[in-house]
Design an enzyme around this catalytic site. Structure first.
Site, PDB file in Angstrom:
ATOM      1  N   ASP A   1     -36.701  56.582  28.626  1.00 45.91           N
ATOM      2  CA  ASP A   1     -37.055  55.703  29.737  1.00 45.91           C
ATOM      3  C   ASP A   1     -36.179  54.459  29.679  1.00 45.91           C
ATOM      4  O   ASP A   1     -35.728  54.037  28.608  1.00 45.91           O
ATOM      5  CB  ASP A   1     -38.524  55.271  29.622  1.00 45.91           C
ATOM      6  CG  ASP A   1     -39.456  56.463  29.500  1.00 45.91           C
ATOM      7  OD1 ASP A   1     -39.396  57.348  30.364  1.00 45.91           O
ATOM      8  OD2 ASP A   1     -40.238  56.498  28.523  1.00 45.91           O
TER       9      ASP A   1
ATOM     10  N   ASP B   1     -35.491  60.071  32.572  1.00 42.72           N
ATOM     11  CA  ASP B   1     -36.938  60.126  32.439  1.00 42.72           C
ATOM     12  C   ASP B   1     -37.514  59.016  33.312  1.00 42.72           C
ATOM     13  O   ASP B   1     -37.153  58.892  34.482  1.00 42.72           O
ATOM     14  CB  ASP B   1     -37.338  60.007  30.971  1.00 42.72           C
ATOM     15  CG  ASP B   1     -38.766  60.480  30.703  1.00 42.72           C
ATOM     16  OD1 ASP B   1     -39.397  61.031  31.625  1.00 42.72           O
ATOM     17  OD2 ASP B   1     -39.248  60.286  29.587  1.00 42.72           O
TER      18      ASP B   1
ATOM     19  N   ASP C   1     -42.391  53.264  31.392  1.00 42.52           N
ATOM     20  CA  ASP C   1     -43.552  54.014  30.922  1.00 42.52           C
ATOM     21  C   ASP C   1     -44.432  53.103  30.075  1.00 42.52           C
ATOM     22  O   ASP C   1     -43.929  52.383  29.194  1.00 42.52           O
ATOM     23  CB  ASP C   1     -43.133  55.227  30.092  1.00 42.52           C
ATOM     24  CG  ASP C   1     -42.775  56.432  30.950  1.00 42.52           C
ATOM     25  OD1 ASP C   1     -42.562  56.249  32.165  1.00 42.52           O
ATOM     26  OD2 ASP C   1     -42.690  57.543  30.397  1.00 42.52           O
TER      27      ASP C   1
ATOM     28  N   ARG D   1     -44.770  58.572  41.331  1.00 40.69           N
ATOM     29  CA  ARG D   1     -45.204  57.760  40.190  1.00 40.69           C
ATOM     30  C   ARG D   1     -44.928  56.275  40.412  1.00 40.69           C
ATOM     31  O   ARG D   1     -44.088  55.683  39.724  1.00 40.69           O
ATOM     32  CB  ARG D   1     -44.547  58.224  38.889  1.00 40.69           C
ATOM     33  CG  ARG D   1     -44.845  59.651  38.514  1.00 40.69           C
ATOM     34  CD  ARG D   1     -44.300  59.991  37.139  1.00 40.69           C
ATOM     35  NE  ARG D   1     -44.522  61.396  36.810  1.00 40.69           N
ATOM     36  CZ  ARG D   1     -44.151  61.958  35.675  1.00 40.69           C
ATOM     37  NH1 ARG D   1     -43.534  61.247  34.756  1.00 40.69           N
ATOM     38  NH2 ARG D   1     -44.401  63.243  35.453  1.00 40.69           N
TER      39      ARG D   1
END
Length: 291
Positions: free
Chosen positions: A67, A106, A110, A163
């Site tokens: 990430d 990714d 996160d 997301r």
């Protein structure tokens, strides 16, 4: 893979303040992994953290590591006035192998593995697929239940496929954000309602291409979940996003109560003003000037 991780991933422990010097500080091809407490990350452009060796998942997709920013078990973290982007290597321009996108990125941000008390303000998240994940596994209740408490306000989510955020477990307050999708850009959803999530989404502004159903802003992953949704606008007009979702999904409705009420918002702007405010002040290089 180990050699790549050693060169790509930077570990951050407790108590640092990371502020980009000037208006063009950039971390290119770097994954910043925060594992400590009391951390501030401001005024940085996170660009193109990519995995040279994505792994093929037999279920039907490529999975990558790294990430741009990962909050892994970190607590009391402020992420403010940053820009997150894939730069010149957006997901949409990657090749396909075995019929699936060869996805070398990714997440942009996160918040996982028991991270808690996170505030994400005045950032730009742009041109990405799997963008902001809060809680990475349905089976992580031992570490995540009662944690992952996150506030998102005055961020720009621009041309993100999904997301923004996807939530498991956490009490998440998303208000006064601007969700902007350009015509022709793939769009799946913005609010992902996952296992035991408690998302409150209020007073956000959506700028969506003509013909986009407001129901598309929400995706439900887990039966029996709910969200609190109120005061959101689509293309300058009030919109009942949850009502639209439930009307479009009568066999899989969402409840209308996240089970908690945010109490610490310092200010709530009229959603009609949010696109202008966010455009003027969000992202790296837009820190308020100290006089």
């Amino acid at each position: 893979v180990a050699n790549q991780r050693e060169r790509v991933q930077l570990e951050v422990g407790s108590h640092p303040t990371l502020i980009g010097a000037g208006d063009d500080a950039r971390l290119l091809g770097v994954s910043l992994r925060v594992t400590g407490d009391n951390v501030i990350v401001r005024n940085l452009t996170f660009e193109d953290a990519y995995d040279c060796f994505p792994q093929w998942d037999p279920s039907g997709e490529w999975n990558s590591e790294y990430d741009n920013l990962e909050l892994n078990g970190a607590t009391h973290v402020w992420v403010d006035h940053n820009t997150f982007t894939d730069g010149d290597r957006p997901d949409s321009e990657q090749p396909h192998y075995f019929g699936y996108l060869y996805q070398q990125h990714d997440g942009l941000l996160d918040i996982v593995r028991g991270a808690d008390l996170v505030t994400v303000t005045w950032n730009v998240f742009a041109d990405h697929s799997k963008s902001l994940l809060i809680g990475n596994s349905d089976g992580a209740g031992d570490t995540d239940a009662g944690r992952l408490r996150t506030t998102l306000h005055h961020n720009l989510f621009h041309n993100l496929e999904e997301r923004a955020p996807r939530v498991r477990f956490g009490q998440v307050d998303a208000y006064n954000n601007h969700y902007r999708q350009d015509p022709g850009v793939s769009y799946g959803y913005s609010f992902g309602i996952g296992y035991d999530s408690a998302l409150v989404a209020e007073y956000n502004a959506f700028s969506l291409p003509p013909g986009t159903d407001p129901a598309e802003t929400i995706h439900r992953w887990t039966p029996g979940t709910g969200m609190t949704e109120n005061g959101n606008y689509v293309n300058g007009r009030p919109a009942d996003l949850l009502g639209a979702y439930n009307a479009a999904n009568p066999d899989a409705p969402l409840g209308d109560d996240a089970g908690w009420t945010p109490e610490l918002r310092p200010r709530v702007d009229n959603p009609r003003a949010v696109p202008r405010l966010v455009a003027a002040h969000a992202g790296a290089g837009q820190l308020p000037r100290v006089r």
